[in-house]
Design an enzyme around this catalytic site. Sequence first.
Site, PDB file in Angstrom:
ATOM      1  N   GLY A 188      -6.223   5.555   3.000  1.00 33.42           N
ATOM      2  CA  GLY A 188      -5.693   5.697   4.351  1.00 33.42           C
ATOM      3  C   GLY A 188      -4.968   4.448   4.824  1.00 33.42           C
ATOM      4  N   SER A 189      -5.325   3.294   4.297  1.00 37.07           N
ATOM      5  CA  SER A 189      -4.603   2.055   4.627  1.00 37.07           C
ATOM      6  C   SER A 189      -3.385   1.907   3.718  1.00 37.07           C
ATOM      7  CB  SER A 189      -5.521   0.836   4.458  1.00 37.07           C
ATOM      8  OG  SER A 189      -6.626   0.934   5.323  1.00 37.07           O
ATOM      9  N   SER A 204      -6.141  -3.237   5.215  1.00 38.04           N
ATOM     10  CA  SER A 204      -7.409  -2.571   4.921  1.00 38.04           C
ATOM     11  C   SER A 204      -8.127  -2.330   6.234  1.00 38.04           C
ATOM     12  CB  SER A 204      -8.291  -3.417   3.999  1.00 38.04           C
ATOM     13  OG  SER A 204      -9.580  -2.837   3.934  1.00 38.04           O
ATOM     14  N   SER A 232     -11.153  -1.206   6.919  1.00 42.80           N
ATOM     15  CA  SER A 232     -12.509  -1.774   6.944  1.00 42.80           C
ATOM     16  C   SER A 232     -12.484  -3.272   6.681  1.00 42.80           C
ATOM     17  CB  SER A 232     -13.379  -1.093   5.880  1.00 42.80           C
ATOM     18  OG  SER A 232     -12.849  -1.388   4.585  1.00 42.80           O
ATOM     19  N   THR A 253     -12.129  -3.509   1.244  1.00 39.56           N
ATOM     20  CA  THR A 253     -11.683  -2.802   0.036  1.00 39.56           C
ATOM     21  C   THR A 253     -11.292  -3.820  -1.043  1.00 39.56           C
ATOM     22  OG1 THR A 253     -11.029  -0.893   1.312  1.00 39.56           O
ATOM     23  CG2 THR A 253      -9.961  -1.143  -0.821  1.00 39.56           C
ATOM     24  N   ARG A 271      -8.342   6.532   7.693  1.00 42.43           N
ATOM     25  CA  ARG A 271      -7.192   7.455   7.691  1.00 42.43           C
ATOM     26  C   ARG A 271      -6.769   7.870   9.103  1.00 42.43           C
ATOM     27  NH1 ARG A 271     -11.682   9.009   5.583  1.00 42.43           N
ATOM     28  NH2 ARG A 271     -12.824  10.878   6.193  1.00 42.43           N
ATOM     29  N   GLU A 284      -9.671  14.226   1.501  1.00 48.45           N
ATOM     30  CA  GLU A 284     -10.788  13.475   2.082  1.00 48.45           C
ATOM     31  C   GLU A 284     -11.523  14.258   3.175  1.00 48.45           C
ATOM     32  OE1 GLU A 284     -10.063   9.225   2.890  1.00 48.45           O
ATOM     33  OE2 GLU A 284      -8.268   9.423   1.674  1.00 48.45           O
ATOM     34  N   HIS A 294      13.890  19.477 -11.113  1.00 51.89           N
ATOM     35  CA  HIS A 294      14.174  18.969 -12.456  1.00 51.89           C
ATOM     36  C   HIS A 294      12.935  18.964 -13.340  1.00 51.89           C
ATOM     37  CE1 HIS A 294      18.267  17.828 -11.311  1.00 51.89           C
ATOM     38  NE2 HIS A 294      17.711  17.664 -10.122  1.00 51.89           N
ATOM     39  N   LYS A 300     -16.520   2.916  -4.697  1.00 48.21           N
ATOM     40  CA  LYS A 300     -16.528   1.549  -4.164  1.00 48.21           C
ATOM     41  C   LYS A 300     -17.754   0.779  -4.657  1.00 48.21           C
ATOM     42  CE  LYS A 300     -13.441   2.072  -0.237  1.00 48.21           C
ATOM     43  NZ  LYS A 300     -13.194   2.054   1.183  1.00 48.21           N
TER      44      LYS A 300
HETATM   45  O1  PA5 Z   1      -9.323   7.016   4.732  1.00 48.56           O
HETATM   46  C1  PA5 Z   1     -10.241   6.562   4.071  1.00 48.56           C
HETATM   47  O2  PA5 Z   1     -11.412   6.545   4.470  1.00 48.56           O
HETATM   48  C2  PA5 Z   1      -9.979   5.958   2.710  1.00 48.56           C
HETATM   49  O3  PA5 Z   1      -8.835   6.501   2.126  1.00 48.56           O
HETATM   50  C3  PA5 Z   1      -9.831   4.439   2.871  1.00 48.56           C
HETATM   51  O4  PA5 Z   1      -8.674   4.152   3.595  1.00 48.56           O
HETATM   52  C4  PA5 Z   1      -9.779   3.734   1.498  1.00 48.56           C
HETATM   53  O5  PA5 Z   1     -10.969   3.955   0.805  1.00 48.56           O
HETATM   54  C5  PA5 Z   1      -9.565   2.229   1.667  1.00 48.56           C
HETATM   55  O6  PA5 Z   1     -10.438   1.687   2.623  1.00 48.56           O
HETATM   56  P1  PA5 Z   1      -9.838   0.759   3.761  1.00 48.56           P
HETATM   57  O7  PA5 Z   1      -8.830   1.569   4.474  1.00 48.56           O
HETATM   58  O8  PA5 Z   1     -10.993   0.422   4.635  1.00 48.56           O
HETATM   59  O9  PA5 Z   1      -9.259  -0.411   3.068  1.00 48.56           O
END
Ligand code: PA5
Length: 333
Positions: free
Chosen positions: A38-39, A82, A84, A87, A134, A214, A230, A321
């Site tokens: 998500g990041s 990130s 959180s 990561t 996300r 997710e 293609h 993780k």
């Molecule tokens: O959306 C989510 O929870 C995940 O895709 C996280 O984004 C991914 O695991 C990476 O973690 P972070 O965004 O905290 O760096």
Amino acid sequence: MKNYYLDWHKMIERAVDSWGKVSVSFKPRAIAITGMGGSGCVGDYVEALASSREGFGSPIIVVKSSSLPKYVAGSDLVFAVSYSGDTIETIMAFGEALRRGARVVAITSGGMLEECSKIRGVPVVKVSEGLVPRAALPEMLIGILGVLDSMNLTLASRDEVVELAQFIGERSLDAVNEAKALANFIYESSSNLVIATHTPLEVIAVRGKNELNENAKILVKVEVAPEWAHNDIVGWENPFTRNWAAITIADPGNILGARLVEFMESIYVKSGVKVHKLLLKGSNLLEKLIYGSLVLGLASVELAELRGLNPLETKGIALYKKFLREIAEEKPC
Ligand code: PA5
């Protein structure tokens, strides 16, 4: 979780309040944006916006890995994103960027990335705590757009972001209705799912795939025209199963793109695939990208609910993780 998405207009307003708080005066050769999940997709949005902006000064390199491309160097700017802040891949890429002498800016709500940034004197765009990564897409994206604007590398002005907040606020109900229809379509199809679109909208299809992975715990394939024509198109001639459904996404303002998507739809229908279409709303690419992402995000939560699943829980990511923490050797700062 739905409220996280329904509050996007407020999140955008919050991000506007922080506009310009982190400013950088530097003309980078290139800009690398590193992050995962998500990041990580934040880099895709910046790349899509930069690619459509005539005269944008620096190429964008999106990095979804612990290692930066070898050519990223001291003359470049690296955004480490990130939500959180914990990561491992992003922390490793952050450390690598500093070792190479690149200018670095962190985008995070806290964690190790914030701590390391403080120790290493790296500026931090701090985003709201208490969300899931996300769902924080607009705040992280606008954080980067604000820093770029401070460098005269404008992809959206502050005023355009203010208008974006208003647009998303006004369109929330449309997004909810579109999302419900989409979720019902996917639920009733109960089959493999394709998200199909045209360039430069690949970012929405990939983001939608990730959201459905997710939040709704399903597998999704992304197909993007014209490259689709293609290779994938031939795969539709004789697949092992015809148990597929397709969501098509088109920008009505992109005549060629919209025609390509119509052609894709004709192939899907010929292959026995049911199609549900999403037409993007908005007056510029940023509005269209955020609107489409909102619809798909809401649809993924709606689908999770229809399936009796918890959209917030991502067991597989937690398992990975934990595994990575055990095998990663790097001490980042
Ligand atoms: O959306 C989510 O929870 C995940 O895709 C996280 O984004 C991914 O695991 C990476 O973690 P972070 O965004 O905290 O760096």
